[in-house]
Design an enzyme around this catalytic site. Structure first.
Site, PDB file in Angstrom:
ATOM      1  N   ALA A  44       0.964  -1.115   0.138  1.00 42.50           N
ATOM      2  CA  ALA A  44      -0.224   0.188   0.279  1.00 42.50           C
ATOM      3  C   ALA A  44       0.702   1.303  -0.052  1.00 42.50           C
ATOM      4  CB  ALA A  44      -0.852  -0.001   1.321  1.00 42.50           C
ATOM      5  N   HIS A  45       1.619   1.743  -1.254  1.00 39.01           N
ATOM      6  CA  HIS A  45       2.598   2.524  -1.241  1.00 39.01           C
ATOM      7  C   HIS A  45       3.264   2.490  -2.515  1.00 39.01           C
ATOM      8  CE1 HIS A  45       5.348  -0.452   0.041  1.00 39.01           C
ATOM      9  NE2 HIS A  45       5.950  -0.251  -0.472  1.00 39.01           N
ATOM     10  N   ARG A  46       4.065   4.144  -3.025  1.00 35.73           N
ATOM     11  CA  ARG A  46       4.377   3.379  -4.271  1.00 35.73           C
ATOM     12  C   ARG A  46       5.542   4.463  -3.604  1.00 35.73           C
ATOM     13  NH1 ARG A  46       2.994   8.446  -7.001  1.00 35.73           N
ATOM     14  NH2 ARG A  46       1.334   8.909  -5.742  1.00 35.73           N
TER      15      ARG A  46
END
Length: 129
Positions: A44-46
């Site tokens: 749940a990130h970039r």
């Protein structure tokens, strides 16, 4: 956008040798692995600048990717399958089997300021770690 690459694998009676080279831009600066647990999600990130290569070397998992233009699911179920993630690829890993080990190679060292935790859309899977 993220894409699946087929890693070169050489089979013999003694076992298989799978090669990872010339895939990430620059050098490999960080290597880690995730021992996934069934029913849990990770990620749940970039990133701002980090490229990553994901290889499920044992078991399997699914990766949802959103680059703000397209959204797609990728199934990692073979150790010769590699998912290349660009920095802009928001990703969530889920559907881990109990025996799963997800190997991640990155072209930068860990930097907390490189992580972006805001999804592009509200349709992003939630994370329950």
């Amino acid at each position: 956008m993220a894409k699946i690459l087929q890693l070169s694998t050489f089979e013999s009676d003694a076992g298989d040798l799978t090669v990872f080279e010339k895939i990430l831009p620059g050098d490999i600066k960080r290597v880690f692995y995730i021992r996934g647990k069934e029913g849990h999600e990770r990620g749940a990130h970039r990133h701002l600048k980090t490229w990553q290569a994901l290889i499920c070397i044992s078991g399997s998992c699914r990766v949802w990717v959103d680059n703000n233009i397209t959204q797609d699911f990728f199934q990692l179920d073979s150790p010769d399958k590699c998912l290349l993630l660009a920095p802009e690829d928001w990703h969530v890993m889920d559907e881990f089997t109990d025996s799963s080990i997800l190997l991640v190679l990155a072209n930068t060292q860990y930097d907390q300021d490189d992580y972006i935790f805001e999804p592009y859309t509200q349709s992003s899977p939630t994370v329950n770690t």
